[in-house]
Scaffold this motif. Sequence first.
Motif, PDB file in Angstrom:
ATOM      1  N   UNK A 280       0.834  -1.210   0.000  1.00  0.00           N
ATOM      2  CA  UNK A 280       0.000   0.000   0.000  1.00  0.00           C
ATOM      3  C   UNK A 280       0.870   1.263   0.000  1.00  0.00           C
ATOM      4  N   UNK A 281       2.046   1.165  -0.570  1.00  0.00           N
ATOM      5  CA  UNK A 281       2.965   2.309  -0.626  1.00  0.00           C
ATOM      6  C   UNK A 281       2.346   3.498  -1.349  1.00  0.00           C
ATOM      7  N   UNK A 282       1.442   3.225  -2.297  1.00  0.00           N
ATOM      8  CA  UNK A 282       0.832   4.314  -3.074  1.00  0.00           C
ATOM      9  C   UNK A 282       0.044   5.279  -2.203  1.00  0.00           C
ATOM     10  N   UNK A 283      -0.408   4.827  -1.033  1.00  0.00           N
ATOM     11  CA  UNK A 283      -1.141   5.725  -0.130  1.00  0.00           C
ATOM     12  C   UNK A 283      -0.294   6.914   0.282  1.00  0.00           C
ATOM     13  N   UNK A 284       1.015   6.752   0.281  1.00  0.00           N
ATOM     14  CA  UNK A 284       1.923   7.811   0.720  1.00  0.00           C
ATOM     15  C   UNK A 284       2.428   8.668  -0.432  1.00  0.00           C
ATOM     16  N   UNK A 285       1.931   8.413  -1.635  1.00  0.00           N
ATOM     17  CA  UNK A 285       2.351   9.169  -2.805  1.00  0.00           C
ATOM     18  C   UNK A 285       1.287  10.214  -3.154  1.00  0.00           C
ATOM     19  N   UNK A 286       1.630  11.491  -3.145  1.00  0.00           N
ATOM     20  CA  UNK A 286       0.641  12.555  -3.379  1.00  0.00           C
ATOM     21  C   UNK A 286      -0.174  12.377  -4.658  1.00  0.00           C
ATOM     22  N   UNK A 287       0.436  11.850  -5.710  1.00  0.00           N
ATOM     23  CA  UNK A 287      -0.257  11.720  -6.982  1.00  0.00           C
ATOM     24  C   UNK A 287      -1.378  10.690  -6.949  1.00  0.00           C
ATOM     25  N   UNK A 288      -1.403   9.835  -5.919  1.00  0.00           N
ATOM     26  CA  UNK A 288      -2.420   8.775  -5.860  1.00  0.00           C
ATOM     27  C   UNK A 288      -3.721   9.262  -5.245  1.00  0.00           C
ATOM     28  N   UNK A 289      -3.726  10.451  -4.665  1.00  0.00           N
ATOM     29  CA  UNK A 289      -4.906  10.915  -3.935  1.00  0.00           C
ATOM     30  C   UNK A 289      -6.031  11.306  -4.881  1.00  0.00           C
ATOM     31  N   UNK A 290      -7.234  10.927  -4.524  1.00  0.00           N
ATOM     32  CA  UNK A 290      -8.419  11.307  -5.296  1.00  0.00           C
ATOM     33  C   UNK A 290      -9.210  12.383  -4.574  1.00  0.00           C
ATOM     34  N   UNK A 291     -10.119  13.008  -5.292  1.00  0.00           N
ATOM     35  CA  UNK A 291     -10.988  14.039  -4.707  1.00  0.00           C
ATOM     36  C   UNK A 291     -12.393  13.475  -4.529  1.00  0.00           C
ATOM     37  N   UNK A 292     -13.020  13.845  -3.442  1.00  0.00           N
ATOM     38  CA  UNK A 292     -14.392  13.417  -3.223  1.00  0.00           C
ATOM     39  C   UNK A 292     -15.295  14.088  -4.232  1.00  0.00           C
ATOM     40  N   UNK A 293     -16.355  13.414  -4.648  1.00  0.00           N
ATOM     41  CA  UNK A 293     -17.287  14.044  -5.592  1.00  0.00           C
ATOM     42  C   UNK A 293     -18.030  15.194  -4.939  1.00  0.00           C
ATOM     43  N   UNK A 294     -18.435  16.160  -5.745  1.00  0.00           N
ATOM     44  CA  UNK A 294     -19.197  17.312  -5.222  1.00  0.00           C
ATOM     45  C   UNK A 294     -20.577  16.873  -4.765  1.00  0.00           C
TER      46      UNK A 294
END
Length: 294
Positions: A280-294
């Motif tokens: 789960x290393x990707x959790x610590x990578x800023x580029x992996x973050x998603x945005x919640x829907x409006x």
Amino acid sequence: MTPITEVEGRRLALSNLEKVLYPATGFTKGEVLHYYATVAGALLAHLRDRPLSFLRYPDGPGGQVFFAKNVPPGTPDWVTTAEVPRVEGPARMVLVQDLPSLMWAANLVTEFHTPQWVIQDPEEADRLVFDLDPGAPATVVECCEVALWLRERLAADGIEAYAKTSGSKGLHLLAAVRGSSSERVTEYAKRLAVEAERTMPRLALHRMTRSLRPGKVFVDWSQNAARKTTATPYTLRARPEPTVSAPVTWEEVEACAAPEELAFGAEDVVGRIREHGDLIAALCEPDSAGRLPD
């Protein structure tokens, strides 16, 4: 006499290394410290910049178990601490930023619990979490079924989820998010938990009412609140055996047919990291973050 060891230039007193902490297996405190030293490369990424809550069990899981958030008495001055806002007022808490700090904290015999935000911006959540908790006779097998549904539901909103065992009887789902407060993430998580219950009424439950939980999976959305914490990936748990909150692949979740298939001890996890690295290393990578829907 308490042995003194040096870790990256820091002198540490590591006590009672022969003390058996997990009587069911004979696992000692020295083995606890060896485990944390071995997995430090993966674990530290998930601890870094997150105020640490201690669930301590200095005499093993069968002894006194207590939860603490404030900096423990006797904390070395080289251990990073920070003032942290809390509902009942600010507190000074520990940040485990490096290997010496990790080994010092591990010597206290503790589970590591961390919030879904980092100290640089406590007003913004950077992780979303679901704690899937089975009510007997349901097990982690049923948790996997709910996890797969949540994975697809999150993906529909552009959010990638990762799974880990709780180290107890359930499963945790984690996702990297950005641009939202803890309150908004909590609302979103609750909405999905309600949707899961509506879709799988005989399997999923979003309410905490214990009388409703036998045979179902409680989809605990509440750990997204700013004041709440979740067991950190790779932490040992205060259980009869030295089980670990271990990252797992989605293939393992899909294939799970019995609880023992997703139960991992310290030795198992060391081997898994050696073979796969941090799943789960990707959790610590800023580029992996998603945005919640409006």
